[in-house]
Enzyme design. Sequence first.
Site, mmCIF file in Angstrom:
data_model
loop_
_atom_site.group_PDB
_atom_site.id
_atom_site.type_symbol
_atom_site.label_atom_id
_atom_site.label_comp_id
_atom_site.label_asym_id
_atom_site.label_seq_id
_atom_site.Cartn_x
_atom_site.Cartn_y
_atom_site.Cartn_z
ATOM 1 C CE LYS A 1 -2.604 3.401 1.735
ATOM 2 N NZ LYS A 1 -1.609 4.454 1.517
ATOM 3 C CD GLU B 1 12.113 4.281 9.353
ATOM 4 O OE1 GLU B 1 11.892 5.325 10.021
ATOM 5 O OE2 GLU B 1 12.279 4.262 8.133
ATOM 6 C CB CYS C 1 12.446 8.909 9.512
ATOM 7 S SG CYS C 1 10.884 8.738 8.693
ATOM 8 C CD GLU D 1 9.923 12.920 12.439
ATOM 9 O OE1 GLU D 1 8.767 12.501 12.634
ATOM 10 O OE2 GLU D 1 10.686 12.423 11.602
HETATM 11 C C1 SIN Z 1 13.527 7.504 6.127
HETATM 12 O O1 SIN Z 1 13.372 8.682 6.082
HETATM 13 O O2 SIN Z 1 12.831 6.833 6.863
HETATM 14 C C2 SIN Z 1 14.512 6.746 5.290
HETATM 15 C C3 SIN Z 1 15.835 7.343 5.147
HETATM 16 C C4 SIN Z 1 16.869 6.417 4.556
HETATM 17 O O3 SIN Z 1 16.588 5.272 4.210
HETATM 18 O O4 SIN Z 1 18.004 6.845 4.461
#
Ligand code: SIN
Length: 486
Positions: free
Chosen positions: A181, A256, A290, A390
């Site tokens: 998805k 994650e 992230c 964030e």
């Molecule tokens: C993410 O922002 O979760 C992934 C970043 C990455 O794989 O380097």
Amino acid sequence: MPQVLDQQSVQTRNLIGGDWVGAASGEEFDILDPATDEIIARVPRCGRSETRDAIDAAAKAFPEWSRTTAQERGKLLRRLYELMMRDQDRLAELMTREQGKPLAEAKGEVAYGASFLEWAADEGRRMYGETIPANFPDKRILVLRQPVGVTACITPWNFPIAMITRKLGPALACGNTMVVKPAEDTPLSAIAVAELAVEAGFPPGVFNIVTGNPKEIGEELFANPAVRKISFTGSTEVGKMLIKQSAQNVTRLSLELGGHAPFIVFDDADVDAAVKGAIASKYRNMGQTCICANRFYVQDGVYDAFASKLADEVNRMKVGRGLEDGVQVGPLINDAAVEKVEKHVADATSKGGRVRTGGERISVDGLADRFYAPTVIDDFTPEMLINTEETFGPVAPLRRFAKEEEAIAWANDSIYGLASYFYTRDASRIMRVAEALEYGIIGANDGGPSTAQAPFGGIKQSGYGREGGKYVMDEYTEIKYVSWQL
Ligand code: SIN
């Protein structure tokens, strides 16, 4: 029929059981170019019933697929890797159109995304079991590793390909089937990969893709007992909801989630290397990752040099449409994203932060009002929003520190534990600080730690489970113990 993106024909339908299908209702939704607001394509708005079809197709394909050898599965995964690299430019352009990131970064992401398939193609052969010495001479203990069954993934818009292949590669390599998805903002790149999977020769139902209503699709994935494992990349807020939903069928999860990476520069650091690392970590994908640095702690002795060199580099960055040559900073994904960055900067300045460079939207001729100047802010404090939330934008807030223990305490003072970075030339400090930081990923003199062969994932509210390396294979296999009385 596939719809038209400029002159290029792109597939927009969903892949379910080997067939290209639309929503049962015929409904579709628009995919916008965040740089221009143009509608570049329309994709099916699917919901529960199509998701059920995709799960059924994956369940039907599973018995035969799980009986293939790791070599056979590896060959197909490697073929998909090769096709993605063959079409790297085309995929990158599509990604930049729907996501906004600069073309060079999009090309990098296609290669990065493909590398997870290449890695999994080989790693699948090393799904070893074990024998354990038993307590009795006429007993044997065997440990088998078997695929989980039907798996699913729910992926974000910031890496439209890599966050899928990072899950898909190992899932398929271990003999599972998958329902994907993709994010509502960026399904075209995902569908393009599904199209290449068909060309590579994956059997129908092994890889399915469903676009549309996230709530309905998610609810079906969690309610359907045929789905044994779901991997999610996205916010901590949504992750917490999914943990609750997973209780229905005790569905296995890998999460994650959000991050809030500290970036520490010690007095003994190579300042130029630290600036380079900061640019790579903070401004990649316009700060929409992230793992990007969200808080910079810089020791007194190098603060001024680091801050002024960082601001110089940031001032040189070219802002514009990702498709244009040399652009390093594209648009943010949507209006809400720009508003959040504005809110964080306004909050910081109202509480004593000083904008060294940037600090405002930039208008780029004829383009949507979604570009934010890469920004450096001095003197951020713990009371500011930017210290806890964030930002997901191109803003680097800096704070001075005097002592190592102080920087570590500030760095660890977060509900998140995904990535962290530090720069120093002292080898013993590298080990000491790496062990002290409460994060799943540590960049020691490295602003870009992500790679297919290493474990990627967080601790605390950044989630659980690991992607990448040999560790991800545990996420997609069951361990079965056989006690054998001879
Ligand atoms: C993410 O922002 O979760 C992934 C970043 C990455 O794989 O380097």
